[in-house]
Scaffold this motif. Structure first.
Motif, PDB file in Angstrom:
ATOM      1  N   VAL A  69       0.858  -1.186   0.000  1.00  0.00           N
ATOM      2  CA  VAL A  69       0.000   0.000   0.000  1.00  0.00           C
ATOM      3  C   VAL A  69       0.892   1.234   0.000  1.00  0.00           C
ATOM      4  CG1 VAL A  69      -1.873  -1.179   1.228  1.00  0.00           C
ATOM      5  CG2 VAL A  69      -0.151   0.091   2.535  1.00  0.00           C
ATOM      6  N   PRO A  70       0.362   2.396  -0.405  1.00  0.00           N
ATOM      7  CA  PRO A  70       1.155   3.635  -0.359  1.00  0.00           C
ATOM      8  C   PRO A  70       1.594   3.954   1.070  1.00  0.00           C
ATOM      9  CG  PRO A  70      -0.832   3.946  -1.684  1.00  0.00           C
ATOM     10  CD  PRO A  70      -0.971   2.614  -1.010  1.00  0.00           C
ATOM     11  N   TRP A  71       2.708   4.687   1.183  1.00  0.00           N
ATOM     12  CA  TRP A  71       3.276   4.986   2.494  1.00  0.00           C
ATOM     13  C   TRP A  71       2.282   5.708   3.402  1.00  0.00           C
ATOM     14  CZ3 TRP A  71       7.357   3.118   4.908  1.00  0.00           C
ATOM     15  CH2 TRP A  71       7.776   3.742   6.095  1.00  0.00           C
ATOM     16  N   ARG A  72       1.504   6.591   2.867  1.00  0.00           N
ATOM     17  CA  ARG A  72       0.602   7.393   3.682  1.00  0.00           C
ATOM     18  C   ARG A  72      -0.702   6.665   4.003  1.00  0.00           C
ATOM     19  NH1 ARG A  72       2.298  12.527   4.434  1.00  0.00           N
ATOM     20  NH2 ARG A  72       0.220  13.175   5.072  1.00  0.00           N
ATOM     21  N   ALA A  73      -0.849   5.441   3.517  1.00  0.00           N
ATOM     22  CA  ALA A  73      -2.053   4.658   3.814  1.00  0.00           C
ATOM     23  C   ALA A  73      -1.971   4.104   5.237  1.00  0.00           C
ATOM     24  CB  ALA A  73      -2.208   3.525   2.806  1.00  0.00           C
ATOM     25  N   ASP A  74      -3.033   3.423   5.651  1.00  0.00           N
ATOM     26  CA  ASP A  74      -3.045   2.816   6.985  1.00  0.00           C
ATOM     27  C   ASP A  74      -2.015   1.693   7.077  1.00  0.00           C
ATOM     28  OD1 ASP A  74      -5.057   4.490   7.859  1.00  0.00           O
ATOM     29  OD2 ASP A  74      -6.668   3.084   7.360  1.00  0.00           O
ATOM     30  N   VAL A  75      -1.728   1.289   8.300  1.00  0.00           N
ATOM     31  CA  VAL A  75      -0.779   0.202   8.552  1.00  0.00           C
ATOM     32  C   VAL A  75      -1.280  -1.088   7.904  1.00  0.00           C
ATOM     33  CG1 VAL A  75       0.154  -1.275  10.373  1.00  0.00           C
ATOM     34  CG2 VAL A  75       0.093   1.205  10.701  1.00  0.00           C
ATOM     35  N   PRO A  76      -0.476  -1.718   7.020  1.00  0.00           N
ATOM     36  CA  PRO A  76      -0.943  -2.932   6.333  1.00  0.00           C
ATOM     37  C   PRO A  76      -0.752  -4.214   7.132  1.00  0.00           C
ATOM     38  CG  PRO A  76       1.213  -2.326   5.510  1.00  0.00           C
ATOM     39  CD  PRO A  76       0.827  -1.262   6.508  1.00  0.00           C
ATOM     40  N   LEU A  77       0.147  -4.195   8.133  1.00  0.00           N
ATOM     41  CA  LEU A  77       0.457  -5.405   8.885  1.00  0.00           C
ATOM     42  C   LEU A  77       1.065  -5.031  10.230  1.00  0.00           C
ATOM     43  CD1 LEU A  77       0.803  -8.578   8.916  1.00  0.00           C
ATOM     44  CD2 LEU A  77       3.139  -8.168   8.081  1.00  0.00           C
ATOM     45  N   LYS A  78       0.743  -5.822  11.253  1.00  0.00           N
ATOM     46  CA  LYS A  78       1.343  -5.661  12.572  1.00  0.00           C
ATOM     47  C   LYS A  78       2.237  -6.872  12.853  1.00  0.00           C
ATOM     48  CE  LYS A  78      -2.787  -3.183  14.064  1.00  0.00           C
ATOM     49  NZ  LYS A  78      -2.203  -1.866  14.318  1.00  0.00           N
ATOM     50  N   ILE A  79       3.412  -6.591  13.394  1.00  0.00           N
ATOM     51  CA  ILE A  79       4.397  -7.628  13.685  1.00  0.00           C
ATOM     52  C   ILE A  79       4.681  -7.620  15.188  1.00  0.00           C
ATOM     53  CG2 ILE A  79       6.783  -8.383  13.292  1.00  0.00           C
ATOM     54  CD1 ILE A  79       6.616  -7.218  10.499  1.00  0.00           C
ATOM     55  N   PHE A  80       4.824  -8.804  15.760  1.00  0.00           N
ATOM     56  CA  PHE A  80       5.094  -8.923  17.187  1.00  0.00           C
ATOM     57  C   PHE A  80       6.211  -9.933  17.418  1.00  0.00           C
ATOM     58  CE2 PHE A  80       4.359 -11.614  20.967  1.00  0.00           C
ATOM     59  CZ  PHE A  80       4.702 -10.690  21.945  1.00  0.00           C
ATOM     60  N   GLY A  81       7.086  -9.631  18.374  1.00  0.00           N
ATOM     61  CA  GLY A  81       8.126 -10.599  18.718  1.00  0.00           C
ATOM     62  C   GLY A  81       9.062 -10.075  19.790  1.00  0.00           C
TER      63      GLY A  81
END
Length: 326
Positions: free
Chosen positions: A110-122
């Protein structure tokens, strides 16, 4: 590696749910899940989890858990910190291609200014922790690896020592560093939770808890920190194409953090530094460690527009620094 104890699972689930957004089966990429203690809690919270595990000792149990569910968990043999290595030919696990990983997850760019496309946890391994944070920062500024897909959000357990450095204020010459400036410019940094080291086990052979020594900085906790890339990062003259130069400029500025900005500008072959600093409303006698992160960005953008600035001065150093991070 550190492994979260069961009593921590509920806290982590609550923290991640708070920023997960509406809708069932929200996707989460988890790295180094280990025996899956936190993975099970995330599954119970309704997340659809892709687990990236590098240690083959944990894979069998995770795959058994995967087989017992109806597509809610996908287990992949891979190392999050060996994404997109600079090698030729096919990658062998645990090295992983971010393109193949995102294709498997069904996540589109998605474009940079769009919403967060994925959340990462670790949980970030304590060995070479600082290097791992630097590598993520390089990738974010260059929009490479996972950041080719947009403003991917990181939810990381890091040491309290590194969290203190990430959030340090100007003037604190011993802890206000290049990493501080670049992280605060690049990310919205949110502390979700502090947890004592005693809430984690370890898979060291002697069964001990290898708590890293910190010296002058507090390091009594693991800190769960949310790093969300700034939506307005690439405004003005800063772009992914020149971000490596900006990073190196900041790193070189902190080689002598108490040195004066005018002296540093002179070393960069800039003869009209007084005029530049007056236009930027920065005091001529300001030390490098006293500049705010926004000052560094404004300075870089002004230098980009200056005919006197020899950007080629940085070229070899930028290439060497980028190779080291990768």
């Amino acid at each position: 590696r550190f492994i979260a104890c069961p009593q921590l699972a509920r806290t982590v689930r609550r923290c991640l749910q708070g920023g997960a957004g509406p809708g069932p089966q929200r996707l989460l990429l988890e790295f180094t899940p280990g025996p899956g203690i936190l993975t099970r809690s995330l599954l119970d919270a309704g997340f659809r989890v892709v687990a990236l595990e590098s240690n083959s000792d944990f894979l069998t149990d995770l795959q058994s858990l995967e087989n017992s569910l109806d597509g809610q968990l996908k287990v992949i043999h891979g190392d999050f910190f060996r994404l997109d290595p600079l090698v030729k030919g096919a990658l062998k696990p645990p090295a992983v291609s971010s393109d193949k990983l995102f294709e498997t997850m069904g996540v589109a760019a998605v474009p940079w200014r769009a919403d967060v496309p994925l959340k990462i946890f670790g949980i970030v391994p304590q060995q070479l922790e600082r290097n791992r944070l630097w590598r993520l920062l390089f990738a974010m500024y260059e929009c490479s690896s996972i950041y080719r897909y947009g403003r991917v959000e990181l939810n990381l357990f890091i040491s309290e020592k590194e969290y203190t450095i990430l959030t340090a204020k100007p003037g604190k010459s011993k802890i206000y560093q290049a990493l501080t400036v670049l992280a605060q410019l690049g990310y919205e940094i949110e502390l979700l939770h502090k947890e004592p080291w005693s809430s984690f086990a370890t898979n060291l052979k002697n069964g001990g808890l290898a708590i890293p020594k910190a010296g002058r900085l507090p390091n009594d906790h693991f800190c769960l920190v949310r790093l969300t890339p700034q939506q307005n990062l690439f405004t003005g003259g800063l772009k992914p194409s020149n971000a490596s130069t900006f990073i190196f400029m900041v790193k070189q500025s902190f080689a002598k953090p108490k040195s004066r900005l005018t002296d540093r500008l002179t070393s960069w072959s800039l003869d009209n530094s007084d005029t530049l600093l007056k236009a930027l409303e920065i005091p001529k006698n300001a030390a490098m460690c006293n500049l705010y992160p926004e000052d560094y960005k404004r300075l870089f953008e002004a230098l980009q527009n200056s005919d006197m600035f020899a950007e080629t001065f940085f070229h070899d150093e930028v290439l060497a620094s980028t190779r080291t991070m990768n």
